[in-house]
Design a protein around this motif. Structure first.
Motif, PDB file in Angstrom:
ATOM      1  N   ASP A 122       7.075  71.737   7.625  1.00 53.63           N
ATOM      2  CA  ASP A 122       5.725  72.302   7.753  1.00 53.63           C
ATOM      3  C   ASP A 122       4.673  71.259   7.387  1.00 53.63           C
ATOM      4  O   ASP A 122       4.829  70.497   6.422  1.00 53.63           O
ATOM      5  N   VAL A 123       3.599  71.228   8.165  1.00 55.88           N
ATOM      6  CA  VAL A 123       2.497  70.318   7.869  1.00 55.88           C
ATOM      7  C   VAL A 123       1.948  70.618   6.474  1.00 55.88           C
ATOM      8  O   VAL A 123       1.696  71.772   6.123  1.00 55.88           O
ATOM      9  N   GLY A 124       1.789  69.579   5.670  1.00 50.71           N
ATOM     10  CA  GLY A 124       1.287  69.722   4.311  1.00 50.71           C
ATOM     11  C   GLY A 124       2.366  69.816   3.257  1.00 50.71           C
ATOM     12  O   GLY A 124       2.083  69.643   2.065  1.00 50.71           O
ATOM     13  N   ALA A 125       3.614  70.080   3.669  1.00 49.20           N
ATOM     14  CA  ALA A 125       4.708  70.208   2.704  1.00 49.20           C
ATOM     15  C   ALA A 125       5.105  68.829   2.173  1.00 49.20           C
ATOM     16  O   ALA A 125       5.092  67.833   2.902  1.00 49.20           O
ATOM     17  N   GLU A 126       5.466  68.781   0.885  1.00 48.10           N
ATOM     18  CA  GLU A 126       5.934  67.534   0.301  1.00 48.10           C
ATOM     19  C   GLU A 126       7.327  67.209   0.847  1.00 48.10           C
ATOM     20  O   GLU A 126       8.168  68.098   1.016  1.00 48.10           O
ATOM     21  N   ILE A 127       7.578  65.921   1.127  1.00 49.71           N
ATOM     22  CA  ILE A 127       8.860  65.493   1.675  1.00 49.71           C
ATOM     23  C   ILE A 127       9.739  64.966   0.545  1.00 49.71           C
ATOM     24  O   ILE A 127       9.463  63.906  -0.034  1.00 49.71           O
ATOM     25  N   THR A 128      10.772  65.740   0.221  1.00 50.83           N
ATOM     26  CA  THR A 128      11.730  65.332  -0.819  1.00 50.83           C
ATOM     27  C   THR A 128      13.158  65.302  -0.283  1.00 50.83           C
ATOM     28  O   THR A 128      14.088  65.009  -1.034  1.00 50.83           O
ATOM     29  N   ALA A 129      13.341  65.601   1.014  1.00 51.24           N
ATOM     30  CA  ALA A 129      14.674  65.624   1.613  1.00 51.24           C
ATOM     31  C   ALA A 129      15.303  64.232   1.581  1.00 51.24           C
ATOM     32  O   ALA A 129      14.626  63.222   1.783  1.00 51.24           O
ATOM     33  N   THR A 130      16.604  64.187   1.325  1.00 50.18           N
ATOM     34  CA  THR A 130      17.342  62.923   1.301  1.00 50.18           C
ATOM     35  C   THR A 130      18.498  62.988   2.291  1.00 50.18           C
ATOM     36  O   THR A 130      18.938  64.076   2.699  1.00 50.18           O
ATOM     37  N   ILE A 131      19.001  61.818   2.674  1.00 51.82           N
ATOM     38  CA  ILE A 131      20.162  61.738   3.553  1.00 51.82           C
ATOM     39  C   ILE A 131      20.987  60.517   3.158  1.00 51.82           C
ATOM     40  O   ILE A 131      20.444  59.485   2.766  1.00 51.82           O
ATOM     41  N   ASN A 132      22.333  60.662   3.222  1.00 50.99           N
ATOM     42  CA  ASN A 132      23.210  59.535   2.911  1.00 50.99           C
ATOM     43  C   ASN A 132      24.031  59.148   4.139  1.00 50.99           C
ATOM     44  O   ASN A 132      23.853  59.711   5.227  1.00 50.99           O
ATOM     45  N   ARG A 133      24.937  58.209   3.980  1.00 52.01           N
ATOM     46  CA  ARG A 133      25.738  57.704   5.097  1.00 52.01           C
ATOM     47  C   ARG A 133      26.510  58.816   5.788  1.00 52.01           C
ATOM     48  O   ARG A 133      26.673  58.818   7.018  1.00 52.01           O
ATOM     49  N   ASP A 134      27.002  59.803   5.042  1.00 55.02           N
ATOM     50  CA  ASP A 134      27.808  60.882   5.617  1.00 55.02           C
ATOM     51  C   ASP A 134      26.958  61.981   6.247  1.00 55.02           C
ATOM     52  O   ASP A 134      27.506  62.966   6.747  1.00 55.02           O
ATOM     53  N   GLY A 135      25.640  61.834   6.199  1.00 56.41           N
ATOM     54  CA  GLY A 135      24.766  62.845   6.778  1.00 56.41           C
ATOM     55  C   GLY A 135      24.501  64.023   5.872  1.00 56.41           C
ATOM     56  O   GLY A 135      23.943  65.031   6.320  1.00 56.41           O
ATOM     57  N   GLU A 136      24.871  63.915   4.611  1.00 56.18           N
ATOM     58  CA  GLU A 136      24.631  65.001   3.656  1.00 56.18           C
ATOM     59  C   GLU A 136      23.151  65.026   3.280  1.00 56.18           C
ATOM     60  O   GLU A 136      22.558  64.003   2.939  1.00 56.18           O
ATOM     61  N   ILE A 137      22.567  66.210   3.340  1.00 54.54           N
ATOM     62  CA  ILE A 137      21.138  66.381   3.077  1.00 54.54           C
ATOM     63  C   ILE A 137      20.945  66.908   1.655  1.00 54.54           C
ATOM     64  O   ILE A 137      21.564  67.886   1.246  1.00 54.54           O
ATOM     65  N   GLY A 138      20.076  66.227   0.913  1.00 42.91           N
ATOM     66  CA  GLY A 138      19.718  66.662  -0.429  1.00 42.91           C
ATOM     67  C   GLY A 138      18.236  66.989  -0.507  1.00 42.91           C
ATOM     68  O   GLY A 138      17.521  66.964   0.500  1.00 42.91           O
ATOM     69  N   SER A 139      17.751  67.289  -1.718  1.00 39.72           N
ATOM     70  CA  SER A 139      16.346  67.674  -1.870  1.00 39.72           C
ATOM     71  C   SER A 139      15.711  67.049  -3.107  1.00 39.72           C
ATOM     72  O   SER A 139      14.718  67.556  -3.619  1.00 39.72           O
ATOM     73  N   ASP A 140      16.259  65.973  -3.590  1.00 38.17           N
ATOM     74  CA  ASP A 140      15.767  65.365  -4.822  1.00 38.17           C
ATOM     75  C   ASP A 140      15.133  63.998  -4.596  1.00 38.17           C
ATOM     76  O   ASP A 140      15.197  63.116  -5.444  1.00 38.17           O
ATOM     77  N   GLY A 141      14.487  63.821  -3.440  1.00 31.88           N
ATOM     78  CA  GLY A 141      13.808  62.559  -3.167  1.00 31.88           C
ATOM     79  C   GLY A 141      12.571  62.380  -4.016  1.00 31.88           C
ATOM     80  O   GLY A 141      12.085  63.339  -4.641  1.00 31.88           O
ATOM     81  N   PRO A 142      12.021  61.172  -4.074  1.00 34.22           N
ATOM     82  CA  PRO A 142      10.878  60.880  -4.935  1.00 34.22           C
ATOM     83  C   PRO A 142       9.626  61.703  -4.647  1.00 34.22           C
ATOM     84  O   PRO A 142       8.799  61.918  -5.530  1.00 34.22           O
ATOM     85  N   GLY A 143       9.466  62.158  -3.399  1.00 42.82           N
ATOM     86  CA  GLY A 143       8.255  62.908  -3.069  1.00 42.82           C
ATOM     87  C   GLY A 143       7.048  62.008  -2.962  1.00 42.82           C
ATOM     88  O   GLY A 143       7.148  60.842  -2.567  1.00 42.82           O
ATOM     89  N   ASP A 144       5.869  62.544  -3.304  1.00 43.58           N
ATOM     90  CA  ASP A 144       4.584  61.839  -3.177  1.00 43.58           C
ATOM     91  C   ASP A 144       4.267  61.488  -1.730  1.00 43.58           C
ATOM     92  O   ASP A 144       3.417  60.628  -1.462  1.00 43.58           O
ATOM     93  N   VAL A 145       4.952  62.116  -0.799  1.00 40.48           N
ATOM     94  CA  VAL A 145       4.716  61.955   0.631  1.00 40.48           C
ATOM     95  C   VAL A 145       4.721  63.348   1.244  1.00 40.48           C
ATOM     96  O   VAL A 145       5.519  64.201   0.844  1.00 40.48           O
ATOM     97  N   THR A 146       3.835  63.585   2.205  1.00 39.78           N
ATOM     98  CA  THR A 146       3.754  64.904   2.822  1.00 39.78           C
ATOM     99  C   THR A 146       3.907  64.814   4.337  1.00 39.78           C
ATOM    100  O   THR A 146       3.728  63.737   4.932  1.00 39.78           O
ATOM    101  N   ALA A 147       4.258  65.931   4.955  1.00 40.96           N
ATOM    102  CA  ALA A 147       4.303  66.022   6.416  1.00 40.96           C
ATOM    103  C   ALA A 147       2.874  66.162   6.923  1.00 40.96           C
ATOM    104  O   ALA A 147       2.121  67.013   6.443  1.00 40.96           O
ATOM    105  N   ALA A 148       2.478  65.328   7.890  1.00 43.77           N
ATOM    106  CA  ALA A 148       1.061  65.262   8.251  1.00 43.77           C
ATOM    107  C   ALA A 148       0.733  65.711   9.670  1.00 43.77           C
ATOM    108  O   ALA A 148      -0.314  66.300   9.898  1.00 43.77           O
ATOM    109  N   HIS A 149       1.600  65.425  10.657  1.00 38.55           N
ATOM    110  CA  HIS A 149       1.223  65.680  12.044  1.00 38.55           C
ATOM    111  C   HIS A 149       2.426  66.197  12.815  1.00 38.55           C
ATOM    112  O   HIS A 149       3.444  65.510  12.938  1.00 38.55           O
ATOM    113  N   TYR A 150       2.287  67.416  13.345  1.00 40.15           N
ATOM    114  CA  TYR A 150       3.373  68.041  14.103  1.00 40.15           C
ATOM    115  C   TYR A 150       3.282  67.634  15.572  1.00 40.15           C
ATOM    116  O   TYR A 150       2.209  67.681  16.191  1.00 40.15           O
TER     117      TYR A 150
END
Length: 437
Positions: free
Chosen positions: A311-339
């Motif tokens: 969603d536009v405006g949401a903070e981006i904390t999603a993570t991904i590793n070599r195996d394609g596993e998705i996490g949610s503990d990224g550093p943040g301080d970045v947001t989704a800006a343009h759809y």
């Protein structure tokens, strides 16, 4: 040199000069005497080198190579070029379409040698052959030899210069298909590169859009290009293409950069508007060191092509590793800006700001300020993944990097990089070249 100069040998003092076709001024390239009347005298297809013979006759022949950007000159003495006449045929000194290899012929018997302009090595290609060299293909990859036995029709053979094997025998009348790699293509590529990257080369503290210089030029199969092949030039960050050489050169899309990322992630190599060759997705790290065992590869990202848009405006904390596993503990301080509804993905604000940024550009005559990307998605294409944080190895050290892939490029954001280098283009051109070849 940018299509604005005529290079000639002065009859006054024998110097090689360049005359501007815009203001009629002249400058000296070299005072080395060459013989354009008795031997080939030309620039390479990429416009980067001037080739000429310093002397030709019964004795030795010296090859002159001048780098036109710097006027740095190199003389190769007593090169294996010879013909039993006062004038050397153009087929006896040629350059391949990449501008890297000079092919030199000596007759009779006929020997062919190849000079590598990068390493300066001279290696034999054909030795002690009594056939006459008729012509070399425009791309420099094939040559035609003719044998004229007494009392029988002439026999023509087509040979591969690089592989040293016979392609065809007993050929009659022949003509080469013109190469799509030529001076016009080289000029268009160089002008496209210069807009954003000439200021960087001049010292502006900003990340490269293409790379310092190209590393390969090729003719690649493409069904919808004239003759089924198009001219391409590879840079670190992308591949430039000219699919329709007869089009409007002033058009923004005359030179394009390929949908390389889409091909790398899906494994579908495009060889026509509607034709693909199915291959495996690229098992190549998207960012960081190429021997990184943990960072995501292009193949990894295949699993997130259809992930829901952030969603536009949401903070981006999603993570991904070599195996394609998705996490949610990224550093943040970045947001989704343009759809972008075309691909149903949202561009992270750090990348959206970058794609809409201004800075030093080359306008064809001088460095000035302007939009780096115009149109906005010209260089990158539309986003085909969301933005994910990942731990990647850079210079042997692990770092937290935000990455997002678009159709043509992958962008990375490294918060602790210096200003001007926090957002960078991934080395997609290098990655694709390694995957394809």
């Amino acid at each position: 040199r940018e299509g604005s100069e005529l290079i000639y040998v002065s009859t006054t003092d024998g110097a090689v000069r360049a005359r501007s076709v815009t203001d009629n001024t002249t400058s000296v390239i070299t005072h080395t005497s060459v013989n354009p009347c008795g031997a080939p005298f030309f620039t390479t297809p990429d416009g980067e080198h001037l080739i000429g013979m310093r002397w030709f006759g019964e004795g030795s022949a010296d090859l002159m190579v001048v780098e036109l950007e710097t006027n740095v000159e190199r003389i190769f003495p007593d090169v294996p070029v010879r013909f039993p006449a006062s004038r050397l045929p153009s087929s006896y000194l040629t350059v391949d379409h990449s501008g890297r290899y000079v092919f030199m012929v000596r007759s009779f018997p006929t020997d062919i040698h190849r000079l590598d302009l990068e390493t300066h090595d001279i290696v034999p290609i054909l030795s002690n052959d009594w056939r006459q060299v008729l012509d070399v293909a425009p791309e420099g990859n094939y040559y035609a030899l003719m044998n004229n036995p007494s009392g029988r029709p002439a026999e023509t053979t087509i040979r591969d210069l690089h592989e040293g094997v016979t392609i065809m025998e007993n050929v009659g009348w022949m003509n080469w298909q013109p190469s799509p790699v030529n001076q016009s293509a080289a000029l268009a590529w160089s002008q496209t590169w210069a807009r954003e990257d000439r200021p960087v080369a001049a010292g502006e503290s900003r990340t490269w859009l293409w790379g310092p210089e190209h590393f390969d030029v090729r003719v690649e199969e493409y069904d919808d290009a004239p003759g089924g092949y198009r001219a391409v030039r590879y840079y670190d960050k992308s591949r430039m293409e000219i699919t329709h050489p007869a089009g409007n050169r002033a058009d923004d899309w005359y030179v394009t950069n390929g949908l390389l990322v889409r091909e790398l992630i899906t494994g579908r190599m495009q060889v026509g508007d509607d034709r693909f060759i199915e291959r495996n997705p690229a098992d190549v790290p998207v960012a960081g060191d190429q021997d990184d065992p943990d960072g995501p590869t292009y193949a990894t990202l295949q699993a997130v092509l259809d992930a829901p848009a952030t969603d536009v405006g949401a903070e981006i904390t999603a993570t991904i590793n070599r195996d394609g596993e998705i996490g949610s503990d990224g550093p943040g301080d970045v947001t989704a800006a343009h759809y972008v509804d075309t691909t149903d993905h949202t561009v992270a604000n750090v990348f959206w700001d970058y794609l809409n940024s201004t800075g030093p550009i080359w306008d064809g005559a001088q460095i000035t300020d302007g939009r780096l990307f115009d149109p906005t998605f010209f260089a990158t294409g539309f986003p085909i993944t969301g933005a994910y944080w990942s731990t990647v190895r850079v210079g042997g050290e692990e770092r937290e990097v935000l990455l997002q892939c678009f159709e043509r490029r992958c962008l990375t954001y490294t918060p602790d990089n210096p200003e001007g280098w926090r957002v960078e283009m991934g080395n997609v051109g290098r990655h694709y070249h390694a995957w394809r070849y």
